[in-house]
Write a protein that holds these residues in place. Structure first.
Motif, PDB file in Angstrom:
ATOM      1  N   LEU A  51     -34.589  73.742  47.998  1.00  0.00           N
ATOM      2  CA  LEU A  51     -35.625  72.772  47.900  1.00  0.00           C
ATOM      3  C   LEU A  51     -36.597  72.015  49.606  1.00  0.00           C
ATOM      4  N   SER A  52     -36.055  72.105  50.345  1.00  0.00           N
ATOM      5  CA  SER A  52     -36.780  72.355  51.267  1.00  0.00           C
ATOM      6  C   SER A  52     -37.928  72.665  51.207  1.00  0.00           C
ATOM      7  N   LEU A  53     -38.533  73.710  51.285  1.00  0.00           N
ATOM      8  CA  LEU A  53     -39.511  74.406  51.220  1.00  0.00           C
ATOM      9  C   LEU A  53     -40.088  73.895  50.217  1.00  0.00           C
ATOM     10  N   ASN A  54     -39.958  72.699  50.129  1.00  0.00           N
ATOM     11  CA  ASN A  54     -40.776  72.274  48.962  1.00  0.00           C
ATOM     12  C   ASN A  54     -41.718  70.531  49.996  1.00  0.00           C
ATOM     13  N   LEU A  55     -41.125  70.315  50.476  1.00  0.00           N
ATOM     14  CA  LEU A  55     -41.285  69.629  51.679  1.00  0.00           C
ATOM     15  C   LEU A  55     -41.590  69.664  52.861  1.00  0.00           C
ATOM     16  N   PRO A  56     -42.656  68.287  53.674  1.00  0.00           N
ATOM     17  CA  PRO A  56     -43.201  68.804  54.484  1.00  0.00           C
ATOM     18  C   PRO A  56     -42.009  68.718  55.787  1.00  0.00           C
ATOM     19  N   GLU A  57     -42.408  69.743  56.655  1.00  0.00           N
ATOM     20  CA  GLU A  57     -41.684  70.317  57.444  1.00  0.00           C
ATOM     21  C   GLU A  57     -40.971  68.935  58.686  1.00  0.00           C
ATOM     22  N   LYS A  58     -41.513  67.742  59.181  1.00  0.00           N
ATOM     23  CA  LYS A  58     -41.232  66.915  59.817  1.00  0.00           C
ATOM     24  C   LYS A  58     -40.749  65.954  59.559  1.00  0.00           C
ATOM     25  N   ALA A  59     -40.124  64.736  59.839  1.00  0.00           N
ATOM     26  CA  ALA A  59     -39.380  63.957  59.102  1.00  0.00           C
ATOM     27  C   ALA A  59     -40.171  62.870  59.161  1.00  0.00           C
ATOM     28  N   ASP A 107     -40.664  59.658  49.213  1.00  0.00           N
ATOM     29  CA  ASP A 107     -40.999  60.569  48.567  1.00  0.00           C
ATOM     30  C   ASP A 107     -40.155  61.644  49.133  1.00  0.00           C
ATOM     31  N   GLY A 108     -40.126  62.768  47.641  1.00  0.00           N
ATOM     32  CA  GLY A 108     -38.063  63.540  47.913  1.00  0.00           C
ATOM     33  C   GLY A 108     -38.564  64.668  46.746  1.00  0.00           C
ATOM     34  N   ILE A 109     -37.361  64.846  47.148  1.00  0.00           N
ATOM     35  CA  ILE A 109     -36.839  65.258  45.379  1.00  0.00           C
ATOM     36  C   ILE A 109     -34.726  65.024  45.164  1.00  0.00           C
ATOM     37  N   VAL A 110     -34.763  64.296  44.029  1.00  0.00           N
ATOM     38  CA  VAL A 110     -32.689  63.908  43.828  1.00  0.00           C
ATOM     39  C   VAL A 110     -32.909  65.179  44.248  1.00  0.00           C
ATOM     40  N   TRP A 111     -31.282  65.299  45.078  1.00  0.00           N
ATOM     41  CA  TRP A 111     -30.872  66.444  45.616  1.00  0.00           C
ATOM     42  C   TRP A 111     -29.255  65.968  45.043  1.00  0.00           C
ATOM     43  N   ARG A 112     -28.782  64.805  44.394  1.00  0.00           N
ATOM     44  CA  ARG A 112     -28.007  65.194  44.195  1.00  0.00           C
ATOM     45  C   ARG A 112     -27.708  63.632  43.257  1.00  0.00           C
ATOM     46  N   ILE A 113     -26.911  63.565  42.175  1.00  0.00           N
ATOM     47  CA  ILE A 113     -26.224  62.531  41.299  1.00  0.00           C
ATOM     48  C   ILE A 113     -25.326  62.514  40.978  1.00  0.00           C
ATOM     49  N   GLU A 147     -31.554  65.604  38.726  1.00  0.00           N
ATOM     50  CA  GLU A 147     -31.777  66.314  40.363  1.00  0.00           C
ATOM     51  C   GLU A 147     -32.609  67.444  39.595  1.00  0.00           C
ATOM     52  N   GLY A 148     -33.333  67.315  41.100  1.00  0.00           N
ATOM     53  CA  GLY A 148     -33.818  68.474  41.278  1.00  0.00           C
ATOM     54  C   GLY A 148     -35.832  67.502  40.919  1.00  0.00           C
ATOM     55  N   GLN A 149     -35.745  66.287  40.730  1.00  0.00           N
ATOM     56  CA  GLN A 149     -36.825  65.813  40.031  1.00  0.00           C
ATOM     57  C   GLN A 149     -37.763  65.361  41.073  1.00  0.00           C
ATOM     58  N   ARG A 150     -38.934  65.318  41.575  1.00  0.00           N
ATOM     59  CA  ARG A 150     -39.257  64.541  42.547  1.00  0.00           C
ATOM     60  C   ARG A 150     -39.613  63.125  42.400  1.00  0.00           C
ATOM     61  N   VAL A 151     -39.891  62.605  43.144  1.00  0.00           N
ATOM     62  CA  VAL A 151     -39.630  61.002  43.266  1.00  0.00           C
ATOM     63  C   VAL A 151     -40.616  60.345  44.327  1.00  0.00           C
ATOM     64  N   THR A 152     -41.475  59.486  44.204  1.00  0.00           N
ATOM     65  CA  THR A 152     -42.005  58.630  45.308  1.00  0.00           C
ATOM     66  C   THR A 152     -41.282  57.896  45.877  1.00  0.00           C
ATOM     67  N   ALA A 153     -42.157  57.099  46.747  1.00  0.00           N
ATOM     68  CA  ALA A 153     -40.789  55.855  47.035  1.00  0.00           C
ATOM     69  C   ALA A 153     -41.609  53.981  45.909  1.00  0.00           C
ATOM     70  N   ARG A 154     -42.165  54.537  45.283  1.00  0.00           N
ATOM     71  CA  ARG A 154     -42.179  53.022  44.255  1.00  0.00           C
ATOM     72  C   ARG A 154     -40.559  53.767  43.581  1.00  0.00           C
ATOM     73  N   THR A 155     -40.742  55.248  42.887  1.00  0.00           N
ATOM     74  CA  THR A 155     -39.857  56.018  42.085  1.00  0.00           C
ATOM     75  C   THR A 155     -37.825  54.677  41.913  1.00  0.00           C
ATOM     76  N   ILE A 156     -38.075  53.839  40.588  1.00  0.00           N
ATOM     77  CA  ILE A 156     -36.737  53.277  40.555  1.00  0.00           C
ATOM     78  C   ILE A 156     -35.279  54.473  40.385  1.00  0.00           C
ATOM     79  N   LEU A 157     -34.682  54.184  41.714  1.00  0.00           N
ATOM     80  CA  LEU A 157     -33.237  54.921  41.794  1.00  0.00           C
ATOM     81  C   LEU A 157     -32.160  54.316  40.430  1.00  0.00           C
TER      82      LEU A 157
END
Length: 202
Positions: A51-59, A107-113, A147-157
């Motif tokens: 999953l991390s391959l789809n995200l920036p390497e730097k936090a 921004d990120g990816i939903v890992w677990r629910i 799970e696996g869905q891309r989210v942004t900093a606006r996404t309601i969890l």
């Protein structure tokens, strides 16, 4: 005599002075799980590198306040506070009225629910640099979240609640940040203090 840092300066100094003023990480004990649930965690942890391959390497150096209507200055620092069974509080409690929207801080990816006795209803989001963001005690999880869905900093969890071991406390979000998973490390969920990283939403 120890140096006393005014609370309003702590986030700025933590960024400019680095680890010297940062609170030490905490490795919270993992609750015992059934073999089936432990196997599910093992599979999920193994999938993090893919999953991390789809995200920036730097936090990211900062993250946004996850609870609508709350300012960072309103959050009392509960990091490292004493908890039952000699545990330390490995996150920040962000209090708000029940039903208040909880948004992804990054921004990120939903890992677990999921749901657990301690955390109640919760969501994990995987962010840049392999960090895992944990949102717990939710009254409800966004029914459209997968799970696996891309989210942004606006996404309601979900929305603020009192589920899990928060049933007898005022409604709040327990927000934790865990560092990148290292299969060789003793601690699978090494937590860092979210408060110095939090910023108000525009």
């Amino acid at each position: 005599m120890p140096l006393t840092v005014p609370r309003f300066l702590a986030p700025l100094l933590a960024l400019t002075c680095g680890a010297a003023l940062a609170a030490p990480p905490i490795c919270p004990p993992e609750p015992p799980e059934s073999p089936e649930r432990e196997a599910a965690w093992t599979r999920a942890l193994a999938n993090l590198s893919t999953l991390s391959l789809n995200l920036p390497e730097k936090a990211e150096p900062t993250v946004l306040m996850p609870v609508d209507g709350v300012r960072v200055r309103d959050v009392d620092d509960t990091w490292g506070g004493a908890r039952p069974d000699a545990r330390q509080h490995a996150g920040q409690d962000i209090f708000a009225p029940p039903g208040t929207f909880v948004r992804s801080a990054t921004d990120g990816i939903v890992w677990r629910i999921g749901e657990s006795a301690a955390g109640g209803r919760w969501v994990y989001v995987l962010g840049a640099g392999g960090r895992r963001y944990y949102y717990a005690h939710l009254d409800r999880v966004n029914r459209d979240l997968r799970e696996g869905q891309r989210v942004t900093a606006r996404t309601i969890l979900g929305v603020v609640g009192q589920t899990g071991n928060a049933v007898n406390t005022p409604a709040h979000l327990h927000f934790s940040i865990f560092t990148k998973f290292d299969p060789a490390a003793e601690c699978r969920f090494l937590a860092i203090n979210p408060l110095p990283l939090l910023r108000d939403r525009p």
